[in-house]
Design an enzyme around this catalytic site. Structure first.
Site, short mmCIF file in Angstrom:
data_model
loop_
_atom_site.label_atom_id
_atom_site.label_comp_id
_atom_site.label_asym_id
_atom_site.label_seq_id
_atom_site.Cartn_x
_atom_site.Cartn_y
_atom_site.Cartn_z
N CYS A 53 -2.53 8.69 3.96
CA CYS A 53 -2.43 8.09 2.48
C CYS A 53 -3.77 8.27 1.87
O CYS A 53 -4.00 8.45 0.79
CB CYS A 53 -2.00 6.58 2.29
SG CYS A 53 -3.15 5.97 3.63
N GLU A 56 -6.06 -5.67 1.79
CA GLU A 56 -5.83 -5.57 3.50
C GLU A 56 -7.17 -5.54 3.92
O GLU A 56 -8.10 -4.77 3.36
CB GLU A 56 -4.84 -4.65 3.80
CG GLU A 56 -3.54 -4.51 3.19
CD GLU A 56 -2.60 -4.01 4.00
OE1 GLU A 56 -1.98 -4.44 4.81
OE2 GLU A 56 -2.06 -2.51 3.75
N GLU A 101 0.84 -1.29 -0.09
CA GLU A 101 0.04 0.10 0.09
C GLU A 101 0.97 1.33 -0.05
O GLU A 101 1.98 1.25 0.91
CB GLU A 101 -0.92 -0.24 1.25
CG GLU A 101 -2.04 -1.20 1.08
CD GLU A 101 -2.80 -1.15 0.06
OE1 GLU A 101 -3.11 -0.09 -0.55
OE2 GLU A 101 -3.43 -2.11 -0.17
P1 NAD Z 1 8.69 5.13 3.31
O1 NAD Z 1 8.74 4.34 2.21
O2 NAD Z 1 9.96 6.01 3.59
O3 NAD Z 1 9.09 3.70 4.74
C1 NAD Z 1 8.21 2.93 4.78
C2 NAD Z 1 8.71 1.86 5.64
O4 NAD Z 1 9.67 0.96 4.73
C3 NAD Z 1 9.82 2.10 6.87
O5 NAD Z 1 9.61 1.14 7.77
C4 NAD Z 1 11.24 2.35 6.16
O6 NAD Z 1 12.12 2.00 7.34
C5 NAD Z 1 10.94 0.98 5.13
N1 NAD Z 1 12.24 1.16 4.35
C6 NAD Z 1 12.81 2.21 3.76
N2 NAD Z 1 13.95 1.89 2.68
C7 NAD Z 1 13.84 0.27 2.60
C8 NAD Z 1 14.35 -0.55 2.06
N3 NAD Z 1 15.31 -0.28 1.01
N4 NAD Z 1 14.06 -1.89 2.27
C9 NAD Z 1 13.21 -2.24 2.81
N5 NAD Z 1 12.47 -1.48 3.62
C10 NAD Z 1 12.81 -0.07 3.69
O7 NAD Z 1 7.36 5.71 3.98
P2 NAD Z 1 7.16 6.53 5.13
O8 NAD Z 1 7.78 7.74 5.06
O9 NAD Z 1 7.29 5.90 6.58
O10 NAD Z 1 5.40 6.77 5.00
C11 NAD Z 1 4.89 7.71 4.26
C12 NAD Z 1 4.17 6.90 2.93
O11 NAD Z 1 3.68 5.86 3.33
C13 NAD Z 1 3.59 8.06 2.25
O12 NAD Z 1 3.83 7.85 0.88
C14 NAD Z 1 2.14 7.33 2.27
O13 NAD Z 1 1.18 7.88 1.20
C15 NAD Z 1 2.42 5.78 2.44
N6 NAD Z 1 1.19 5.34 3.35
C16 NAD Z 1 0.49 4.56 2.31
C17 NAD Z 1 -0.61 3.91 3.15
C18 NAD Z 1 -1.68 3.13 2.38
O14 NAD Z 1 -2.36 2.14 2.84
N7 NAD Z 1 -1.77 3.20 0.85
C19 NAD Z 1 -0.81 4.14 4.28
C20 NAD Z 1 0.10 5.06 5.31
C21 NAD Z 1 0.91 5.46 4.58
#
Ligand code: NAD
Length: 479
Positions: free
Chosen positions: A281, A459, A247
């Site tokens: 999101c 989900e 997501e």
């Molecule tokens: P992010 O992508 O920076 O991080 C998400 C997770 O991924 C964190 O735990 C991070 O440590 C991990 N991560 C980062 N690099 C990685 C890698 N190379 N390998 C594996 N894991 C890695 O996102 P964020 O800044 O924490 O969250 C904000 C984003 O989440 C926004 O784009 C938002 O729209 C999205 N979001 C989407 C939903 C949905 O259900 N569609 C819900 C909430 C947030």
């Protein structure tokens, strides 16, 4: 200050490094120090989950249901305290924090019930005398990687179904906001699960996240976060044929038609775009408004924004808390600037605010006179910033709403059954809202999007089983 530890193979384990969790409403307030795991520790957690899987997946479902029920009950009993911790570390207001904690508890209780509703079919074969059985089995070890903006609800809506359907879990929360994830893990760790069934490995995405992604012992990965990270996750998972569910971002439209009830439209717009500091999101980020109501709508949104109190998330009466950190604040300010340079009018807000404590306070911003091809309408901002796009007709509104790389949630405010029905059928989004904000969903029904917002099965609700179980078809010839 003691450091909150990781939970690996049934034991609390010190990290190789520590992470300082700071309150975005008050930068002088340190919420806690949280252990960071490294690659070796992540691999130990994965190995423990692998070892625990055969017994857990074949174990009794009553005991499993009871454990999930106990987790849900404890979260609900402690929702005020957990909500306060959440608001303190993430910056959403206290009522929002308590609401999110309660949601996490309800989700565990829902999946406690799902444990006792296993699915299966027994059918005649096309070959006489042969029986066919279709059953669902647990997938194996699930890596769960979550973002910072819903630090207890998103982990809950992944961990609860994973465990309910018999999987073992390696959970990596967002580095920025580990407190709620730790508190949730502490509750799970005391619920009587055998060692290794559930593991918490806090740490950096580049180390712990990558270790989970690349381990052949992880069968499935459930990820929520940005599109950028999601693309890396998908590439890594697909290259080793692991199951993946993602997501990601949104650029959710709220269409407002001339016949809309104005107070409803204002509530949908302001609630949907600016509450939780716009860091959802599902937040509405593009208001697509027909000409006849446009000026009244813009004026009313401005008036409403003037009444909102932006302050410390824990203060009574705060409507909008701080932005989560400096880099997100910089991103929000930079997009406001980009919008204005592209020709938008900053109708209200967008300035940094000083409060009693040092925090990342930003006045909710409304950009009007925008076009859908501007960057502020193409890219996810993820802050309290919304735009207005003026359109001539419903048809144009729908076309603009769908003209985006994302497709998570979408909304329409109208009194017309014809337009509401047409919109529900034709919006290219996973979720459609009529006279309701684009943000705000139920937990017993599927959640997810289309296009760049989601990848893989839905989900939540009973649809979660599509990801967390795998179908087996068995043929029997009784001889
Ligand atoms: P992010 O992508 O920076 O991080 C998400 C997770 O991924 C964190 O735990 C991070 O440590 C991990 N991560 C980062 N690099 C990685 C890698 N190379 N390998 C594996 N894991 C890695 O996102 P964020 O800044 O924490 O969250 C904000 C984003 O989440 C926004 O784009 C938002 O729209 C999205 N979001 C989407 C939903 C949905 O259900 N569609 C819900 C909430 C947030």
């Amino acid at each position: 200050m003691s450091v909150f530890k990781n939970y690996i193979a049934g034991e609390w384990v010190a990290g190789t490094d520590a992470n300082r969790n700071v309150n975005p409403s008050n930068l002088d307030d340190v919420v806690g120090e949280y252990a960071r795991a490294d690659k070796t520790q992540a691999e130990r957690a994965i190995a423990a989950a692998r070892a625990a899987f055969p017994a857990w997946s074949q174990g009794g479902i009553q005991a499993r249901a009871d454990m999930l029920e106990a987790i849900g009950n404890e979260i609900l009993a402690r929702k005020e305290e957990l909500g306060r911790l959440l608001s303190r570390e993430e910056g959403k207001t206290l009522p929002e924090g308590i609401g999110e904690a309660a949601r996490a508890g309800q989700i565990f209780k829902f999946f406690a019930g799902e444990v006792l509703r296993p699915e299966g079919e027994k059918l005649p074969s096309i070959r006489p005398g042969v029986d066919v059985e279709i059953t669902r089995e647990a997938v194996g070890v699930v890596g769960i990687i979550t973002p910072w903006n819903f630090p207890i609800a998103i982990p809950a809506w992944k961990i609860a179904p994973a465990l309910a359907y018999g999987n073992c879990v390696v959970f990596k929360p967002a580095d920025l906001v580990p407190g709620s994830a730790w508190a949730l893990s502490d509750i799970v760790a005391r619920a009587g699960l055998p060692a290794g069934v559930f593991n918490l490995v806090m740490g950096r995405g580049s180390l712990v996240g990558e270790a989970i992604l690349n381990s052949p012992a992880v069968d499935a990965i459930s990820f929520t976060g940005s599109v950028e990270t999601g693309k890396r996750i998908a590439a890594a998972a697909v290259s080793r044929l692991a199951r993946v569910q993602m997501e990601m971002g949104g650029k959710n439209p709220l269409v407002v038609l001339d016949d809309a009830d104005l107070p409803t439209a204002i509530n949908c717009a302001v609630q949907g775009a600016f509450y939780s500091t716009g860091q959802r999101c599902t937040a509405s980020s593009r208001f697509i408004v027909t000409e006849g109501i446009h000026d009244r709508f813009v004026k009313a949104v401005e008036e409403k924004l003037k009444t909102l109190k932006v302050d410390d998330a824990l203060k009574q009466g705060t409507d909008i808390g701080p932005v989560v950190d400096q880099s997100q604040l910089d991103q929000d300010l930079s997009y406001i600037d980009i919008g204005v340079k592209e020709g938008a009018r900053l109708a209200i807000g967008g300035e940094r605010l000083n409060r009693e404590t040092r925090g990342y306070f930003l006045a909710p911003a409304l950009l009007t006179e925008t076009r859908n091809d501007m960057r502020v309408n193409r890219e996810e901002i993820f802050g309290p910033v919304a735009t207005v796009i003026r359109v001539k007709s419903y048809d144009e509104a729908l076309a603009v709403a769908n003209d985006t790389a994302f497709g998570l949630s979408s909304g329409i405010c109208t009194a017309s059954l014809k337009h509401a029905t047409h919109f529900k059928r034709n919006t290219q989004a996973g979720m459609a809202m009529v006279n309701l904000p684009t943000a705000g969903v139920d937990y017993h029904v599927p959640f997810g999007g289309r296009k760049g917002s989601s990848y893989g099965p839905r989900e939540q609700g009973s649809y979660a089983r599509e990801f967390y179980t795998i179908v087996k078809t068995a043929y029997t010839m009784p001889v």
